[in-house]
Design a protein around this motif. Structure first.
Motif, PDB file in Angstrom:
ATOM      1  N   ALA A   1      -3.509   5.746 -17.088  1.00 58.34           N
ATOM      2  CA  ALA A   1      -3.771   5.528 -18.508  1.00 58.34           C
ATOM      3  C   ALA A   1      -4.955   4.582 -18.711  1.00 58.34           C
ATOM      4  CB  ALA A   1      -2.521   4.952 -19.186  1.00 58.34           C
ATOM      5  N   ALA A   2      -5.020   3.537 -17.888  1.00 56.79           N
ATOM      6  CA  ALA A   2      -6.090   2.545 -18.009  1.00 56.79           C
ATOM      7  C   ALA A   2      -7.460   3.175 -17.818  1.00 56.79           C
ATOM      8  CB  ALA A   2      -5.873   1.421 -16.997  1.00 56.79           C
ATOM      9  N   LYS A   3      -7.529   4.184 -16.945  1.00 53.40           N
ATOM     10  CA  LYS A   3      -8.822   4.782 -16.599  1.00 53.40           C
ATOM     11  C   LYS A   3      -9.119   6.081 -17.335  1.00 53.40           C
ATOM     12  CE  LYS A   3      -9.800   4.733 -12.165  1.00 53.40           C
ATOM     13  NZ  LYS A   3      -9.669   4.907 -10.703  1.00 53.40           N
ATOM     14  N   LYS A   4      -8.072   6.814 -17.744  1.00 51.45           N
ATOM     15  CA  LYS A   4      -8.299   8.162 -18.263  1.00 51.45           C
ATOM     16  C   LYS A   4      -7.925   8.348 -19.743  1.00 51.45           C
ATOM     17  CE  LYS A   4      -9.532   9.836 -14.211  1.00 51.45           C
ATOM     18  NZ  LYS A   4      -8.670  10.741 -13.449  1.00 51.45           N
ATOM     19  N   LEU A   5      -7.001   7.557 -20.272  1.00 48.45           N
ATOM     20  CA  LEU A   5      -6.531   7.774 -21.641  1.00 48.45           C
ATOM     21  C   LEU A   5      -7.256   6.868 -22.635  1.00 48.45           C
ATOM     22  CD1 LEU A   5      -2.666   8.123 -21.046  1.00 48.45           C
ATOM     23  CD2 LEU A   5      -4.449   9.885 -20.991  1.00 48.45           C
ATOM     24  N   ASP A   6      -7.428   7.357 -23.831  1.00 47.96           N
ATOM     25  CA  ASP A   6      -8.135   6.602 -24.864  1.00 47.96           C
ATOM     26  C   ASP A   6      -7.336   5.378 -25.308  1.00 47.96           C
ATOM     27  OD1 ASP A   6     -10.162   8.461 -24.835  1.00 47.96           O
ATOM     28  OD2 ASP A   6      -9.282   9.672 -26.453  1.00 47.96           O
ATOM     29  N   GLY A   7      -8.069   4.299 -25.599  1.00 46.72           N
ATOM     30  CA  GLY A   7      -7.447   3.121 -26.181  1.00 46.72           C
ATOM     31  C   GLY A   7      -7.012   2.050 -25.208  1.00 46.72           C
ATOM     32  N   PHE A   8      -7.137   2.286 -23.900  1.00 46.60           N
ATOM     33  CA  PHE A   8      -6.649   1.291 -22.937  1.00 46.60           C
ATOM     34  C   PHE A   8      -7.774   0.444 -22.336  1.00 46.60           C
ATOM     35  CE2 PHE A   8      -3.159   4.350 -23.056  1.00 46.60           C
ATOM     36  CZ  PHE A   8      -2.070   3.505 -23.170  1.00 46.60           C
TER      37      PHE A   8
ATOM     38  N   ARG B   1     -18.347  -7.508  -8.271  1.00 46.81           N
ATOM     39  CA  ARG B   1     -19.161  -6.554  -9.025  1.00 46.81           C
ATOM     40  C   ARG B   1     -18.691  -5.113  -8.854  1.00 46.81           C
ATOM     41  NH1 ARG B   1     -20.580  -9.551 -12.456  1.00 46.81           N
ATOM     42  NH2 ARG B   1     -22.639  -9.709 -13.388  1.00 46.81           N
ATOM     43  N   LEU B   2     -17.368  -4.945  -8.738  1.00 46.42           N
ATOM     44  CA  LEU B   2     -16.786  -3.616  -8.690  1.00 46.42           C
ATOM     45  C   LEU B   2     -15.943  -3.401  -9.942  1.00 46.42           C
ATOM     46  CD1 LEU B   2     -15.608  -3.218  -4.976  1.00 46.42           C
ATOM     47  CD2 LEU B   2     -17.580  -2.135  -6.069  1.00 46.42           C
ATOM     48  N   PRO B   3     -16.114  -2.274 -10.650  1.00 48.40           N
ATOM     49  CA  PRO B   3     -15.297  -1.990 -11.836  1.00 48.40           C
ATOM     50  C   PRO B   3     -13.937  -1.431 -11.414  1.00 48.40           C
ATOM     51  CG  PRO B   3     -16.865  -0.221 -11.492  1.00 48.40           C
ATOM     52  CD  PRO B   3     -17.136  -1.234 -10.411  1.00 48.40           C
ATOM     53  N   ILE B   4     -12.871  -2.029 -11.865  1.00 44.20           N
ATOM     54  CA  ILE B   4     -11.539  -1.557 -11.486  1.00 44.20           C
ATOM     55  C   ILE B   4     -10.698  -1.293 -12.722  1.00 44.20           C
ATOM     56  CG2 ILE B   4     -11.611  -2.887  -9.339  1.00 44.20           C
ATOM     57  CD1 ILE B   4      -9.481  -4.760 -10.580  1.00 44.20           C
ATOM     58  N   GLY B   5      -9.664  -0.469 -12.536  1.00 42.20           N
ATOM     59  CA  GLY B   5      -8.635  -0.288 -13.544  1.00 42.20           C
ATOM     60  C   GLY B   5      -7.371  -0.953 -13.041  1.00 42.20           C
ATOM     61  N   VAL B   6      -6.630  -1.588 -13.933  1.00 43.06           N
ATOM     62  CA  VAL B   6      -5.393  -2.276 -13.550  1.00 43.06           C
ATOM     63  C   VAL B   6      -4.247  -1.716 -14.370  1.00 43.06           C
ATOM     64  CG1 VAL B   6      -4.195  -4.480 -13.328  1.00 43.06           C
ATOM     65  CG2 VAL B   6      -6.674  -4.386 -13.003  1.00 43.06           C
ATOM     66  N   GLY B   7      -3.252  -1.165 -13.685  1.00 41.83           N
ATOM     67  CA  GLY B   7      -2.068  -0.643 -14.353  1.00 41.83           C
ATOM     68  C   GLY B   7      -0.838  -1.387 -13.880  1.00 41.83           C
ATOM     69  N   MET B   8       0.042  -1.731 -14.814  1.00 42.22           N
ATOM     70  CA  MET B   8       1.254  -2.478 -14.466  1.00 42.22           C
ATOM     71  C   MET B   8       2.493  -1.722 -14.914  1.00 42.22           C
ATOM     72  SD  MET B   8       0.402  -6.496 -15.123  1.00 42.22           S
ATOM     73  CE  MET B   8      -0.429  -7.427 -13.837  1.00 42.22           C
ATOM     74  N   GLY B   9       3.525  -1.734 -14.062  1.00 43.55           N
ATOM     75  CA  GLY B   9       4.772  -1.060 -14.384  1.00 43.55           C
ATOM     76  C   GLY B   9       5.925  -1.640 -13.597  1.00 43.55           C
ATOM     77  N   LYS B  10       7.140  -1.240 -13.968  1.00 48.08           N
ATOM     78  CA  LYS B  10       8.331  -1.786 -13.320  1.00 48.08           C
ATOM     79  C   LYS B  10       8.583  -1.177 -11.943  1.00 48.08           C
ATOM     80  CE  LYS B  10      10.696  -3.014 -17.614  1.00 48.08           C
ATOM     81  NZ  LYS B  10      11.916  -2.846 -18.458  1.00 48.08           N
ATOM     82  N   THR B  11       7.903  -0.065 -11.634  1.00 49.51           N
ATOM     83  CA  THR B  11       8.010   0.567 -10.318  1.00 49.51           C
ATOM     84  C   THR B  11       6.604   0.930  -9.853  1.00 49.51           C
ATOM     85  OG1 THR B  11       8.143   2.850 -11.105  1.00 49.51           O
ATOM     86  CG2 THR B  11      10.221   1.590 -11.035  1.00 49.51           C
ATOM     87  N   PRO B  12       6.411   1.183  -8.544  1.00 49.18           N
ATOM     88  CA  PRO B  12       5.089   1.610  -8.083  1.00 49.18           C
ATOM     89  C   PRO B  12       4.593   2.871  -8.788  1.00 49.18           C
ATOM     90  CG  PRO B  12       6.422   0.922  -6.220  1.00 49.18           C
ATOM     91  CD  PRO B  12       7.330   0.920  -7.413  1.00 49.18           C
ATOM     92  N   THR B  13       5.485   3.832  -9.055  1.00 49.76           N
ATOM     93  CA  THR B  13       5.070   5.070  -9.719  1.00 49.76           C
ATOM     94  C   THR B  13       4.649   4.815 -11.161  1.00 49.76           C
ATOM     95  OG1 THR B  13       6.574   6.347  -8.304  1.00 49.76           O
ATOM     96  CG2 THR B  13       5.767   7.422 -10.294  1.00 49.76           C
ATOM     97  N   LEU B  14       5.360   3.929 -11.855  1.00 50.20           N
ATOM     98  CA  LEU B  14       4.966   3.584 -13.219  1.00 50.20           C
ATOM     99  C   LEU B  14       3.658   2.786 -13.227  1.00 50.20           C
ATOM    100  CD1 LEU B  14       8.362   2.695 -14.952  1.00 50.20           C
ATOM    101  CD2 LEU B  14       6.880   4.662 -15.410  1.00 50.20           C
TER     102      LEU B  14
ATOM    103  N   MET C   1       0.405  12.509 -19.978  1.00 48.56           N
ATOM    104  CA  MET C   1       0.031  12.826 -18.608  1.00 48.56           C
ATOM    105  C   MET C   1       0.556  14.195 -18.191  1.00 48.56           C
ATOM    106  SD  MET C   1       0.779   9.201 -16.653  1.00 48.56           S
ATOM    107  CE  MET C   1       0.539   9.980 -15.042  1.00 48.56           C
ATOM    108  N   ALA C   2      -0.295  14.992 -17.590  1.00 51.74           N
ATOM    109  CA  ALA C   2       0.168  16.250 -17.001  1.00 51.74           C
ATOM    110  C   ALA C   2       1.064  15.929 -15.817  1.00 51.74           C
ATOM    111  CB  ALA C   2      -1.019  17.093 -16.553  1.00 51.74           C
ATOM    112  N   VAL C   3       1.963  16.825 -15.496  1.00 50.49           N
ATOM    113  CA  VAL C   3       2.900  16.553 -14.403  1.00 50.49           C
ATOM    114  C   VAL C   3       2.158  16.369 -13.074  1.00 50.49           C
ATOM    115  CG1 VAL C   3       3.334  18.985 -13.791  1.00 50.49           C
ATOM    116  CG2 VAL C   3       5.121  17.263 -13.418  1.00 50.49           C
ATOM    117  N   THR C   4       0.995  17.017 -12.908  1.00 48.01           N
ATOM    118  CA  THR C   4       0.218  16.876 -11.672  1.00 48.01           C
ATOM    119  C   THR C   4      -0.548  15.556 -11.605  1.00 48.01           C
ATOM    120  OG1 THR C   4      -1.510  18.214 -12.730  1.00 48.01           O
ATOM    121  CG2 THR C   4      -0.029  19.334 -11.199  1.00 48.01           C
ATOM    122  N   ASP C   5      -0.541  14.799 -12.707  1.00 47.90           N
ATOM    123  CA  ASP C   5      -1.162  13.470 -12.691  1.00 47.90           C
ATOM    124  C   ASP C   5      -0.238  12.416 -12.101  1.00 47.90           C
ATOM    125  OD1 ASP C   5      -3.529  14.340 -13.873  1.00 47.90           O
ATOM    126  OD2 ASP C   5      -2.759  14.036 -15.906  1.00 47.90           O
ATOM    127  N   ILE C   6       1.002  12.794 -11.847  1.00 46.50           N
ATOM    128  CA  ILE C   6       1.978  11.845 -11.304  1.00 46.50           C
ATOM    129  C   ILE C   6       1.740  11.660  -9.813  1.00 46.50           C
ATOM    130  CG2 ILE C   6       4.442  11.344 -10.994  1.00 46.50           C
ATOM    131  CD1 ILE C   6       5.002  13.223 -13.323  1.00 46.50           C
TER     132      ILE C   6
END
Length: 421
Positions: A155-162, A135-148, A181-186
């Motif tokens: 994107a899953a949590k903050k950007l529209d459409g995901f 019962r916890l809401p989570i966001g899941v992001g997948m990428g080819k590297t940990p940073t991606l 994404m702003a550079v400080t969001d990295i």
């Protein structure tokens, strides 16, 4: 391929798990001693209240007018629900790395050829399963590297459409997300570093990804270079299966109320000494030196008082009895009659590996490893301080102030939820 699973407003979300009456209400959680706001649920954020690290007393009336539910930090509940969430996520990947109390990385190896649709379906399944079982809401992001993967989670949590799920596994999806994404969001790019990058005309994550890695390394550091390479799909970050042992261990905390009694100061120091001793044994180390301190508050009218004491052990130790005894010896040097003490702490340093240390013939160790092992195993099974030394006392007036504490539903017998049919 990597996946990052991150709980939305962890502390506030945990408060709603066992209390359906507040699930549709704005909730904020306060820090130690109910000092500042440390977490807010999505509803509170939409109302524009619950800004992090704002002192509670400054916004108390504003929160009351908005009908916000206030909770003190219930660390016992959060830790247990975090472990349940990690256990659930671990079923979906061959390798898991717990990054923080509310985040974990899942690793699927290098040679997986699944399609974008399949990765998206897996991410949705992880999200639904965690919600159904924990019962916890989570966001899941997948990428080819940990940073991606981190960028995809953003994107899953903050950007529209995901809608809570995002996958970056193609050039098109990478550019689409990074350009928003702003550079400080990295991951790893802080505010100060962001200002320097903005001054150079690097404003978005895609701008940074387009830079020459070698030049970035010369202008900044190898860490920023690694970030640039990771944003372009080259894995540079990794984590060790065994973390390096700490070189110093401290336990400090402000009191729930000012104390002027020497016995209460002793109880507090003994409590901190017990905590650092257990952590020291957990990493299988011995300590040769200890520092102890006690201070009043610089904001009190009586004047600021700060006392400290340094102790060297003749024989390195990790026995709670020895460490507490040495901490208590410092009290005559720390205690000043009439001073309203606000905070104290114990720190250990000068560590040696327990398995490699060679004792001499003239100074024998008084550690009782079997007793400490028994004590640690009992406390690990039944909870911290189930078994402890009497030097800690039993009537502690310095305990952390938590006036809005919710029940510890999963770790205390008396707080187990009751279902009335």
């Amino acid at each position: 391929m990597y996946a990052l699973c991150d709980v939305n407003g962890m502390y506030a979300s945990c408060e709603k798990v066992f209390d359906p009456s507040i699930r549709k209400k704005p909730v904020v959680v306060l820090t130690n001693n109910d000092g500042c706001i440390c977490a807010a649920c999505g509803i509170a954020k939409k109302l524009g209240v619950g800004k992090k690290f704002v002192p509670y007393f400054q916004v108390k009336n504003e929160l009351a007018k908005a009908g916000v539910v206030i909770r003190s930090s219930n660390y016992e509940l959060y830790a247990d629900l975090s472990q349940r969430m990690m256990d659930t996520c671990s079923r979906f990947a061959p390798e898991i790395h717990i990054y923080s109390i509310d985040e974990c990385f899942l690793h699927y190896g290098k040679n997986n050829t699944s399609s974008s649709a399949e990765w998206s379906e897996l991410a949705r399944l992880i999200r639904k399963t965690v919600w159904r079982e924990v019962r916890l809401p989570i966001g899941v992001g997948m990428g080819k590297t940990p940073t991606l993967a981190k960028a995809a989670n953003h994107a899953a949590k903050k950007l529209d459409g995901f809608n809570g799920v995002a996958v970056i596994d193609t050039e098109a999806s990478r550019k689409h997300v990074l350009s928003q994404m702003a550079v400080t969001d990295i991951w790893g790019i802080g505010r100060r570093l962001g200002k320097r990058l903005n001054f150079m005309g690097i404003n978005t994550a895609l701008d940074l990804a387009s830079q020459n890695p070698t030049k970035i390394r010369k202008d900044f550091s190898i860490l920023v270079e690694s970030t640039v390479r990771e944003l372009n799909g080259e894995v540079r970050h990794n984590w060790d299966d065994v973390r390096a042992a700490k070189k110093e261990i401290f336990s400090t905390r402000s009191f729930g109320q000012r104390i002027t009694d020497i016995n209460q100061l002793q109880f507090a120091l003994a409590t901190h000494a017990e905590i650092v001793s257990a952590k020291l044994r957990k990493q299988k180390s011995l300590t040769k030196a200890m520092t102890v301190f006690a201070t009043s508050s610089p904001h009190d009218n009586e004047g600021y008082v700060s006392k400290s004491y340094f102790h060297q052990f003749t024989v390195p130790t990790n026995d709670t009895r020895n460490i507490i005894a040495s901490a208590i010896q410092s009290i005559p040097k720390l205690f000043v009659k009439g001073v309203r003490y606000y905070k104290c702490g114990v720190g250990l340093m000068d560590f040696h590996k327990e398995s490699l240390f060679q004792y001499d013939l003239f100074n024998h160790s008084t550690d009782n490893t079997k007793l400490m092992s028994c004590m640690d195993s009992i406390n690990a099974r039944f909870g911290r301080s189930t078994l402890h030394l009497a030097a800690k006392g039993f009537d502690n007036k310095f305990a952390m102030r938590r006036e809005f504490l919710s029940p510890q539903y999963t770790t205390r017998w008396g707080d187990i939820p009751k279902i009335i049919c």
